[in-house]
Scaffold this active site. Structure first.
Site, PDB file in Angstrom:
ATOM      1  N   ARG A  56      -9.520   1.233   8.806  1.00  0.00           N
ATOM      2  CA  ARG A  56      -9.196  -0.167   9.069  1.00  0.00           C
ATOM      3  C   ARG A  56     -10.278  -0.867   9.874  1.00  0.00           C
ATOM      4  O   ARG A  56     -10.128  -2.041  10.204  1.00  0.00           O
ATOM      5  CB  ARG A  56      -7.874  -0.261   9.828  1.00  0.00           C
ATOM      6  N   LYS A  87       0.845  -1.209   0.000  1.00  0.00           N
ATOM      7  CA  LYS A  87       0.000   0.000   0.000  1.00  0.00           C
ATOM      8  C   LYS A  87       0.876   1.254   0.000  1.00  0.00           C
ATOM      9  O   LYS A  87       0.605   2.205  -0.718  1.00  0.00           O
ATOM     10  CB  LYS A  87      -0.895   0.052   1.259  1.00  0.00           C
TER      11      LYS A  87
HETATM   12  P1  AMP Z   1       1.163   0.375   9.012  1.00  0.00           P
HETATM   13  O1  AMP Z   1       2.368   1.258   8.903  1.00  0.00           O
HETATM   14  O2  AMP Z   1       0.036   0.813   8.129  1.00  0.00           O
HETATM   15  O3  AMP Z   1       1.507  -1.085   8.863  1.00  0.00           O
HETATM   16  O4  AMP Z   1       0.608   0.559  10.515  1.00  0.00           O
HETATM   17  C1  AMP Z   1       1.402   0.215  11.621  1.00  0.00           C
HETATM   18  C2  AMP Z   1       0.550   0.113  12.866  1.00  0.00           C
HETATM   19  O5  AMP Z   1      -0.073   1.379  13.154  1.00  0.00           O
HETATM   20  C3  AMP Z   1      -0.610  -0.868  12.792  1.00  0.00           C
HETATM   21  O6  AMP Z   1      -0.213  -2.199  13.065  1.00  0.00           O
HETATM   22  C4  AMP Z   1      -1.524  -0.312  13.898  1.00  0.00           C
HETATM   23  O7  AMP Z   1      -1.032  -0.625  15.188  1.00  0.00           O
HETATM   24  C5  AMP Z   1      -1.375   1.192  13.702  1.00  0.00           C
HETATM   25  N1  AMP Z   1      -2.359   1.717  12.739  1.00  0.00           N
HETATM   26  C6  AMP Z   1      -2.097   2.250  11.513  1.00  0.00           C
HETATM   27  N2  AMP Z   1      -3.242   2.636  10.906  1.00  0.00           N
HETATM   28  C7  AMP Z   1      -4.246   2.341  11.783  1.00  0.00           C
HETATM   29  C8  AMP Z   1      -5.673   2.472  11.750  1.00  0.00           C
HETATM   30  N3  AMP Z   1      -6.307   3.008  10.683  1.00  0.00           N
HETATM   31  N4  AMP Z   1      -6.374   2.031  12.801  1.00  0.00           N
HETATM   32  C9  AMP Z   1      -5.772   1.521  13.901  1.00  0.00           C
HETATM   33  N5  AMP Z   1      -4.438   1.340  13.993  1.00  0.00           N
HETATM   34  C10 AMP Z   1      -3.683   1.752  12.959  1.00  0.00           C
END
Ligand code: AMP
Length: 216
Positions: free
Chosen positions: A88, A13
């Site tokens: 999410r 993404k």
């Molecule tokens: P990512 O960099 O998108 O893999 O996000 C890393 C971490 O941030 C995730 O595993 C969640 O702990 C938190 N996170 C990111 N986006 C969200 C969201 N929309 N809702 C809840 N937690 C989020």
């Protein structure tokens, strides 16, 4: 143009968002990046999010909505934006719909990017990120020039704390339980487009842009 990219962790993404942002000239809003910055700076939001992130769990909806709401009010979002890693959960999707609706706006398209588990694991375990600018590399498929520092800003490359096999399993469980129901949510609204991620990144970007009516 308001674009939403959804998909399991490691599906690409972030990579696609960066490419689309360059092409469409609208900002890329990566919730994970914003939260990591807040954790690093130990802000109130960072302190609230830290333990959830370390364990591969979703940060509570109230915290996330607050972050998104203030980010999309900024001037650079006026012509549109790309949401990476948000919404999410169904609550987040409903809140986004209300937020946009209150300004007479709605999402243009939601891309659901899909890949097999073994590919997600390989991407996550080999992923390295720049400590400073967040640019993403891979130890096999996308090395920086010297393998240790960022090609963009020269800072050191590190592995994200949550990029381990154990945490990935929690993150995938969260994805299956909380995020996958969004597929039906956006299908009902006629916004969902499914994209297979098992191709080179340039072809995937091209496919997304064509769906958006861009002549590539
Ligand atoms: P990512 O960099 O998108 O893999 O996000 C890393 C971490 O941030 C995730 O595993 C969640 O702990 C938190 N996170 C990111 N986006 C969200 C969201 N929309 N809702 C809840 N937690 C989020």
């Amino acid at each position: 143009m308001i674009i939403i990219l959804m998909g399991a962790p490691g599906v690409g993404k972030g990579t696609q968002s960066v490419a689309l942002s360059k092409w469409l000239k609208i900002p890329h809003i990566a919730l994970g990046d914003i939260l990591r910055k807040n954790v690093l700076e130990q802000t109130k939001i960072g302190k609230e999010a830290e333990d959830f992130m370390k364990n591969g769990l979703l940060v509570p909806d109230e915290v996330i909505i607050e972050v998104v709401n203030s980010r999309i009010q900024e001037d650079d979002c006026e012509k549109g934006f790309i949401l990476d890693g948000f919404p999410r959960t169904i609550t987040q999707a409903e809140d986004l719909e209300k937020l946009l609706g209150s300004e007479g706006k709605k999402a243009t398209a939601v891309f659901n990017i899909e890949a097999e588990y073994k590919h997600l694991l390989e991407r996550i375990i080999g992923r390295r990120v720049c400590k400073n600018c967040g640019a993403t590399y891979h130890v096999l498929h996308h090395k920086s020039q010297n393998g240790r520092h960022c090609d963009v800003c020269g800072e050191e490359l590190v592995q994200r704390k949550d990029d381990t096999e154990e945490t990935l399993n929690n993150r995938i469980k969260e994805y299956e339980e909380q995020t996958k129901p969004l597929i039906g949510f956006y299908e009902e609204r006629g916004l969902l487009i499914t994209i297979n991620a098992e191709d080179i990144k340039e072809n995937i970007t091209e496919r997304i842009l064509k769906h958006l009516g861009e002549s590539v």
